[in-house]
Design an enzyme around this catalytic site. Structure first.
Site, short mmCIF file in Angstrom:
data_model
loop_
_atom_site.label_atom_id
_atom_site.label_comp_id
_atom_site.label_asym_id
_atom_site.label_seq_id
_atom_site.Cartn_x
_atom_site.Cartn_y
_atom_site.Cartn_z
N LYS A 15 0.85 -1.11 -0.02
CA LYS A 15 -0.06 0.12 -0.23
C LYS A 15 0.91 1.13 0.11
O LYS A 15 0.58 2.27 -0.77
CB LYS A 15 -0.91 0.12 1.17
CG LYS A 15 -2.01 -1.22 1.32
CD LYS A 15 -2.83 -0.98 2.58
CE LYS A 15 -1.86 -1.30 3.85
NZ LYS A 15 -1.49 -2.49 3.92
N ASP A 82 -1.66 8.08 3.63
CA ASP A 82 -1.10 6.71 3.94
C ASP A 82 -1.62 6.44 5.35
O ASP A 82 -1.69 7.27 6.23
CB ASP A 82 0.41 6.37 3.87
CG ASP A 82 0.88 5.14 3.84
OD1 ASP A 82 0.25 4.30 3.37
OD2 ASP A 82 2.11 4.98 4.40
N GLU A 83 -1.81 4.84 5.67
CA GLU A 83 -2.04 4.70 7.01
C GLU A 83 -3.58 5.30 7.48
O GLU A 83 -3.64 5.85 8.64
CB GLU A 83 -1.01 4.77 8.28
CG GLU A 83 0.32 4.03 7.73
CD GLU A 83 0.42 2.89 7.86
OE1 GLU A 83 -0.74 1.94 8.18
OE2 GLU A 83 1.28 2.28 7.54
N ALA A 84 -4.52 5.46 6.54
CA ALA A 84 -5.58 5.93 6.72
C ALA A 84 -6.66 5.32 7.77
O ALA A 84 -7.44 5.91 8.36
CB ALA A 84 -6.34 6.15 5.25
N GLN A 85 -6.22 4.23 8.07
CA GLN A 85 -7.23 3.49 8.95
C GLN A 85 -6.80 4.20 10.58
O GLN A 85 -7.79 4.20 11.43
CB GLN A 85 -6.77 2.07 9.26
CG GLN A 85 -5.34 1.92 9.93
CD GLN A 85 -4.02 1.62 9.02
OE1 GLN A 85 -4.32 2.10 7.75
NE2 GLN A 85 -2.98 1.33 9.45
N CYS A 142 0.21 -19.99 1.99
CA CYS A 142 -0.21 -21.06 1.37
C CYS A 142 -0.51 -20.81 -0.12
O CYS A 142 -0.60 -21.65 -1.03
CB CYS A 142 -1.54 -21.62 1.83
SG CYS A 142 -2.95 -20.37 1.61
N CYS A 177 -4.46 -15.99 4.94
CA CYS A 177 -5.84 -16.02 4.48
C CYS A 177 -6.57 -16.62 5.65
O CYS A 177 -6.39 -16.70 6.78
CB CYS A 177 -5.86 -17.45 3.50
SG CYS A 177 -5.59 -19.00 4.29
#
Length: 192
Positions: A15, A82-85, A142, A177
């Site tokens: 990202k 960036d790092e918008a969370q 995996c 996953c």
């Protein structure tokens, strides 16, 4: 017409590298893009956005940006976050204002969910209000698509409770996953 973008991906999906490349593309075409990150993200030092690949660039803080006048903001062709969370609801509301009232596109990069698979505040409001939502893909050990940001303890075991924010990279997190997240299976040869 300007739009609000949310480009999300699990840890290690490039990202930040993508954000820096987009900023460079604007620069290469004689345009001005403003790079931002929340002050909370201090892993790479003050006012620096740095990817795991080593790409880096000076930036400003979201907290400064939301204090800027529309006149100053209109001097930019694009805003890249960036790092918008880590943004607050009020920050995302300001990004919507910049898009709708100032006419400048805002491209936000960040995690969708934390290590417990719960939304971050900034991500929740971006999912609600972004005009365009795109996933930046990465893979689990995996080979399947990784969508879970898995926190790893010093002992190499999966951690599923604790504070939502613990800054770190490959030393603290691995993308898995959903199946391997549920199994707490970080795979063979993990570099912690």
């Amino acid at each position: 017409m300007a739009k609000l973008y949310f480009r999300h991906g699990a840890m290690g999906s490039s990202k930040t590298a993508n954000a820096l490349m987009v900023e460079y593309n604007y620069y290469e075409r004689g345009k001005k893009a403003l790079l931002l990150k929340p002050q909370l993200d201090n892993r790479d030092g003050e006012a620096i956005i740095k990817s795991r690949m080593g790409l880096q660039k000076q930036c400003r803080f979201v907290e400064e940006f939301v204090q800027m006048s529309d006149e100053v903001i209109s001097g930019y062709d694009c805003v890249i976050v960036d790092e918008a969370q880590f943004c607050k609801k009020s920050d995302i509301e300001f990004f919507v204002h910049v898009v709708d009232e100032v006419g400048i596109p805002v491209i936000c990069y960040g995690l969708r969910t934390d290590f417990r698979r719960e939304l971050f505040e900034g991500s929740m409001w971006l999912l609600a209000w972004a005009d365009v939502i795109e996933e930046i893909k990465t893979v689990c050990w995996c080979g399947q698509g990784a969508c879970c940001n898995t926190r790893i303890g010093e002992d190499g075991k999966v951690i599923k409770d604790g504070s939502q924010v613990l800054l770190g990279a490959n030393d603290k997190y691995v993308a898995l996953c959903r199946k391997h997240y549920k199994e707490e299976n970080i795979g063979p040869g993990l570099r912690v």
